[in-house]
Motif scaffolding. Structure first.
Motif, PDB file in Angstrom:
ATOM      1  N   VAL A   1     -58.005  92.552 -82.757  1.00  0.00           N
ATOM      2  CA  VAL A   1     -59.396  92.913 -83.031  1.00  0.00           C
ATOM      3  C   VAL A   1     -60.285  92.295 -81.958  1.00  0.00           C
ATOM      4  O   VAL A   1     -60.357  91.078 -81.828  1.00  0.00           O
ATOM      5  N   LEU A   2     -60.887  93.147 -81.181  1.00  0.00           N
ATOM      6  CA  LEU A   2     -61.775  92.673 -80.121  1.00  0.00           C
ATOM      7  C   LEU A   2     -63.210  92.978 -80.524  1.00  0.00           C
ATOM      8  O   LEU A   2     -63.469  93.955 -81.231  1.00  0.00           O
ATOM      9  N   SER A   3     -64.134  92.145 -80.047  1.00  0.00           N
ATOM     10  CA  SER A   3     -65.533  92.431 -80.338  1.00  0.00           C
ATOM     11  C   SER A   3     -65.938  93.710 -79.604  1.00  0.00           C
ATOM     12  O   SER A   3     -65.308  94.109 -78.623  1.00  0.00           O
ATOM     13  N   TYR A   4     -66.990  94.360 -80.094  1.00  0.00           N
ATOM     14  CA  TYR A   4     -67.468  95.570 -79.424  1.00  0.00           C
ATOM     15  C   TYR A   4     -67.750  95.304 -77.951  1.00  0.00           C
ATOM     16  O   TYR A   4     -67.450  96.106 -77.084  1.00  0.00           O
ATOM     17  N   HIS A   5     -68.339  94.155 -77.715  1.00  0.00           N
ATOM     18  CA  HIS A   5     -68.710  93.807 -76.350  1.00  0.00           C
ATOM     19  C   HIS A   5     -67.480  93.761 -75.444  1.00  0.00           C
ATOM     20  O   HIS A   5     -67.464  94.311 -74.347  1.00  0.00           O
ATOM     21  N   VAL A   6     -66.433  93.111 -75.945  1.00  0.00           N
ATOM     22  CA  VAL A   6     -65.204  93.002 -75.155  1.00  0.00           C
ATOM     23  C   VAL A   6     -64.564  94.383 -74.963  1.00  0.00           C
ATOM     24  O   VAL A   6     -64.076  94.712 -73.884  1.00  0.00           O
ATOM     25  N   CYS A   7     -64.589  95.199 -76.019  1.00  0.00           N
ATOM     26  CA  CYS A   7     -64.031  96.551 -75.906  1.00  0.00           C
ATOM     27  C   CYS A   7     -64.729  97.333 -74.798  1.00  0.00           C
ATOM     28  O   CYS A   7     -64.085  97.964 -73.952  1.00  0.00           O
ATOM     29  N   VAL A   8     -66.052  97.289 -74.825  1.00  0.00           N
ATOM     30  CA  VAL A   8     -66.815  98.026 -73.817  1.00  0.00           C
ATOM     31  C   VAL A   8     -66.487  97.501 -72.432  1.00  0.00           C
ATOM     32  O   VAL A   8     -66.168  98.264 -71.511  1.00  0.00           O
ATOM     33  N   LEU A   9     -66.537  96.190 -72.289  1.00  0.00           N
ATOM     34  CA  LEU A   9     -66.293  95.602 -70.965  1.00  0.00           C
ATOM     35  C   LEU A   9     -64.883  95.953 -70.476  1.00  0.00           C
ATOM     36  O   LEU A   9     -64.687  96.265 -69.299  1.00  0.00           O
ATOM     37  N   THR A  10     -63.911  95.924 -71.389  1.00  0.00           N
ATOM     38  CA  THR A  10     -62.540  96.269 -70.988  1.00  0.00           C
ATOM     39  C   THR A  10     -62.477  97.713 -70.493  1.00  0.00           C
ATOM     40  O   THR A  10     -61.934  97.992 -69.418  1.00  0.00           O
ATOM     41  N   ALA A  11     -63.060  98.619 -71.284  1.00  0.00           N
ATOM     42  CA  ALA A  11     -62.990 100.035 -70.910  1.00  0.00           C
ATOM     43  C   ALA A  11     -63.669 100.276 -69.564  1.00  0.00           C
ATOM     44  O   ALA A  11     -63.127 100.964 -68.698  1.00  0.00           O
ATOM     45  N   ILE A  12     -64.846  99.689 -69.375  1.00  0.00           N
ATOM     46  CA  ILE A  12     -65.589  99.987 -68.144  1.00  0.00           C
ATOM     47  C   ILE A  12     -65.101  99.142 -66.974  1.00  0.00           C
ATOM     48  O   ILE A  12     -65.645  99.246 -65.878  1.00  0.00           O
ATOM     49  N   THR A  13     -64.102  98.276 -67.206  1.00  0.00           N
ATOM     50  CA  THR A  13     -63.469  97.562 -66.095  1.00  0.00           C
ATOM     51  C   THR A  13     -62.184  98.263 -65.664  1.00  0.00           C
ATOM     52  O   THR A  13     -61.945  98.473 -64.480  1.00  0.00           O
ATOM     53  N   LEU A  14     -61.373  98.631 -66.652  1.00  0.00           N
ATOM     54  CA  LEU A  14     -60.049  99.184 -66.332  1.00  0.00           C
ATOM     55  C   LEU A  14     -60.169 100.471 -65.520  1.00  0.00           C
ATOM     56  O   LEU A  14     -59.442 100.661 -64.540  1.00  0.00           O
ATOM     57  N   ILE A  15     -61.086 101.346 -65.914  1.00  0.00           N
ATOM     58  CA  ILE A  15     -61.184 102.632 -65.215  1.00  0.00           C
ATOM     59  C   ILE A  15     -61.628 102.437 -63.754  1.00  0.00           C
ATOM     60  O   ILE A  15     -60.949 102.899 -62.834  1.00  0.00           O
TER      61      ILE A  15
END
Lengths: 219, 276, 264
Positions: A83-97
């Motif tokens: 379970v990741l915080s929303y903030h971490v989810c967003v940052l992960t998605a917009i980093t990986l791509i």
């Protein structure tokens, strides 16, 4: 709603939204470059499994839609007890791509280097580390300035994904739907965000051109 | 041997000697172990969380599941094709404006190109979703997703087309003019077709972006692959497996498009011409 | 820093370059067939032969830019290993000038000449720059020192490449068709620099198609065809009375071509 009324009521929110977008952009871009460099090193390593793994990484993240990735991170990962915080989810998605595209650009930048220069460096007695440091890296970096600028703009545009999860403060895209659900912001609400995005993109582009003109390698 | 056709990847490392070969072998072994451990860890995580249970995966043995996903994919494709077509048309117009001899047209087109390139697709989607109704503009869901995605791509398409047109050698125009052809037909019969050919790979890459942007269709409630995946999830209570399969479908389609673009780029390569 | 290579022989007369029984294949193609060659200090050896004869490959083999399948390469008494620091060290003792110049495109002319002395030999910057300016002066491009390679003509680039090689104080310089990529009017300026080097006693191995130049500067001519050395001779003898039939054919074909060119 007039622009004045809108800004009196939501000015602070716009400011923090702009700040959120910038913060996400900067963090994601920095992380993406670090990961992109690491992945690129793996892609050119003489170790086949590493190359294949890195290639797989790049293909997955350059081809996955941002929304699909974000939805997966937010809704699917908890089923794996992550379970990741929303903030971490967003940052992960917009980093990986962007990291996948960063690696693609670096590879392209490297391919502009004439192979003869590597042989020349070798014939002068340079070791692998020396020729990477003196010949390969500086040229790869200098010839990918424009693409890195594009990547920075693309990263900023990707941060709009943040509007898809409840985030406080919202980003520049999120604020438009926020205002339109709390008041009748109308076109003005949209325009303010649009202008802020656009001006930022143009400024980044101009700065990129400036740097490129300074460091471009004449061939 | 000539160095002409080798890329940097081929010469960066020298053919390894015995010591290097041993090091590479060790590194290969270590990296295989690491990769296997990572994959095993992921599988273990699935197992611990009970996600390997057949109830989450058996739905994919059913024809109806695939038919439903296929219908969603068809919706995705319809938007992607329509948006690509609109983006191409709009991009063409913007490109013509950008290279027009009238300053006003040039300025206007440049501004529009910068605007569409500098604003996230999602913001355009919100524009059509939240704001268009306020003007009494009632669009079907299909156009609420297609138009913003198309607008968002139009500026890039314009710039791609322009780079193609610029790459056509000046001699082509001169030759056509010397044959007595007039401005418009020189451009549309001689210059543009060649320029277009140069940039087919870049246009395919743009289709990938369009296709990715269609996943925002859920915002406007249009049933695409993603939306149908959601329906499956609620029907079968199988979120992880369905989202995973959906993501893989997107990745595969885009990967194939990407390969196609790379292949055409390889075949179309013109000596001395590089297109971004 | 790598250690001094172990030299196997203390005698004065050891060759600067010695190739022993080199074999090389490209796939099933046998491109170097049991080639042996030794080059003495101060000697100028010119390798000629038809294209595809393996002469360029042989030249590139000397500092192991090409791998070999068997045989030994000995630089001034030290066996050149397949890899590692010692390989780099021995390469730094042998200069190389390429057909396509291969200057570092992102560096100024001055930096092209100083980078290897500074990074490989650890010469202080100022010293390296002074020496580089002297060398650029010597090859006649000192006034271009602060430009980048793209701003120079082919002939100027090649002269910079020679200065770059000289900056390492090499024991010998290899020239791999140094004028083949040049416009005719620039060939002379490069050959002049090379002639000057030869006169000053630089050990040189030159692959070239410039027969007049070969006749003028060579101490020894090596004729290659089909991956083998077919003839080693003095330039006088080689050009007037070649021993092998294939060398005769080769020289005749060159003569024919020249005649045709003149007749055109």
């Amino acid at each position: 709603m007039s622009i004045v009324a809108l800004l009196t009521q939501f000015g602070d929110r716009y400011l923090s939204a702009l700040f959120t977008t910038y913060k996400l952009t900067a963090a994601a871009f920095a992380l993406a470059v670090v990961i992109g460099v690491a992945v690129t090193v793996m892609r050119i390593a003489p170790v086949k499994p590493l190359r294949m793994a890195a290639e797989f990484y790049v293909q997955v993240f350059r081809n996955i839609p941002g929304a699909a990735l974000l939805i997966f991170l937010v809704y699917a990962l908890p089923y794996l007890n992550i379970v990741l915080s929303y903030h971490v989810c967003v940052l992960t998605a917009i980093t990986l791509i962007p990291s996948a595209f960063c690696s693609e650009y670096l590879m392209a930048g490297m391919n502009t280097i004439g192979p003869g220069q590597i042989e020349a460096a070798r014939s002068l007695g340079m070791t692998f580390a020396q020729l990477v440091r003196n010949v390969v890296l500086p040229q790869a970096v200098r010839s990918s300035v424009l693409q890195m600028t594009n990547l920075l703009v693309a990263t900023m545009l990707t941060t709009a994904l943040a509007s898809q999860v409840p985030l406080n403060p919202t980003d520049l895209t999120g604020i438009v739907s926020y205002i339109n659900t709390h008041a009748v912001g109308g076109v003005t609400a949209f325009l303010i965000s649009a202008v802020l995005y656009c001006v930022t993109a143009i400024v980044i582009g101009q700065v990129g051109n400036l740097i490129d003109r300074k460091v471009r390698i004449l061939r | 041997m000539s160095t002409a056709n080798r890329s940097i990847r081929d010469v960066l490392y020298e053919p390894p000697g015995p010591k290097t070969r041993r090091r590479i072998r060790i590194a290969t072994a270590v990296s295989i172990v690491v990769i296997v451990v990572l994959v095993a860890e992921v599988v273990r995580q699935f197992y611990i969380a009970g996600q390997l249970s057949p109830k989450y995966w058996s739905l994919f043995a059913r024809y109806t599941t695939w038919r439903f996903l296929g219908r969603g994919l068809a919706g995705t494709m319809e938007v992607a094709v329509a948006a690509s077509a609109v983006a191409f048309a709009a991009g063409l117009v913007l490109m013509l404006g950008r290279i027009s001899r009238y300053k006003i047209l040039r300025g206007l087109s440049t501004a529009l190109i910068e605007i569409t390139r500098g604003i996230p697709t999602l913001l355009f989607i919100y524009f059509f979703f939240l704001l268009a109704p306020q003007f009494g503009l009632k669009l079907p869901a299909f156009w609420k997703i297609t138009l913003p995605v198309a607008i968002s791509a139009a500026g890039v398409v314009a710039e791609v087309l322009r780079s193609g047109v610029n790459a056509v050698p000046k001699g082509q125009t001169e030759a056509a003019v010397s044959l007595g052809m007039r401005g418009g037909s020189v451009f549309f019969k001689i210059v543009f077709p060649q320029g277009l050919r140069y940039v087919v790979p870049a246009l395919i890459s743009e289709i990938v972006i369009v296709l990715k942007d269609t996943t925002f269709a859920y915002v406007v409630n249009y049933s695409d692959l993603m939306q149908n995946a959601k329906v499956l999830i609620s029907n079968y209570d199988a979120l992880l497996s369905v989202y995973l399969v959906t993501a893989v479908i997107y990745i595969l389609i885009n990967y194939l498009l990407h390969r196609l673009s790379v292949r055409i780029a390889g075949r179309n390569r013109i000596p001395g011409v590089t297109i971004e | 820093m790598a250690q001094e290579p172990k030299r196997t022989d203390a005698a004065q007369q050891i060759p600067v370059i010695e190739l022993r029984h080199i074999d090389k294949y490209f796939g099933s193609l046998h491109v170097l067939k049991n080639v042996s060659l030794s080059v003495q200090r101060g000697e100028v050896v010119v390798i000629i032969g038809p294209s595809g004869s393996g002469k360029s490959t042989l030249c590139r083999t000397i500092n192991r830019l090409e791998t070999i399948d068997s045989g030994e390469i000995i630089i001034d008494g030290a066996v050149m290993p397949e890899e590692g620091k010692m390989l780099a060290k021995l390469r730094s003792e042998i200069g190389m000038v390429f057909q396509s110049f291969n200057l570092f495109e992102h560096k100024s002319i001055l930096d092209n000449v100083t980078i290897a002395p500074r990074d490989v030999l650890r010469v202080p910057r100022k010293e390296a720059q002074e020496e580089a300016m002297r060398l650029l002066e010597r090859v006649g491009v000192a006034d271009q020192a602060h430009k980048v390679p793209a701003q120079l003509s082919g002939g100027q680039k090649q002269r910079v490449a020679i200065a770059r090689a000289l900056a390492m104080h090499p024991k010998a310089i290899l020239f791999d068709e140094p004028t083949s990529a040049l416009d005719p009017e620039m060939i002379g300026e490069v050959l002049d620099v090379m002639t000057e080097l030869a006169r000053e006693g630089m050990t040189m191995v030159i692959v070239t198609h410039e027969m007049n130049f070969a006749r003028r500067v060579a101490d020894r001519v090596i004729f290659m065809d089909g991956g083998s050395i077919l003839e080693e001779n003095t330039p006088q003898e080689f050009f007037s009375a070649p021993r092998s039939q294939r060398a005769r054919d080769f020289l005749n074909s060159l003569g024919e071509r020249e005649k045709q060119v003149r007749n055109v």
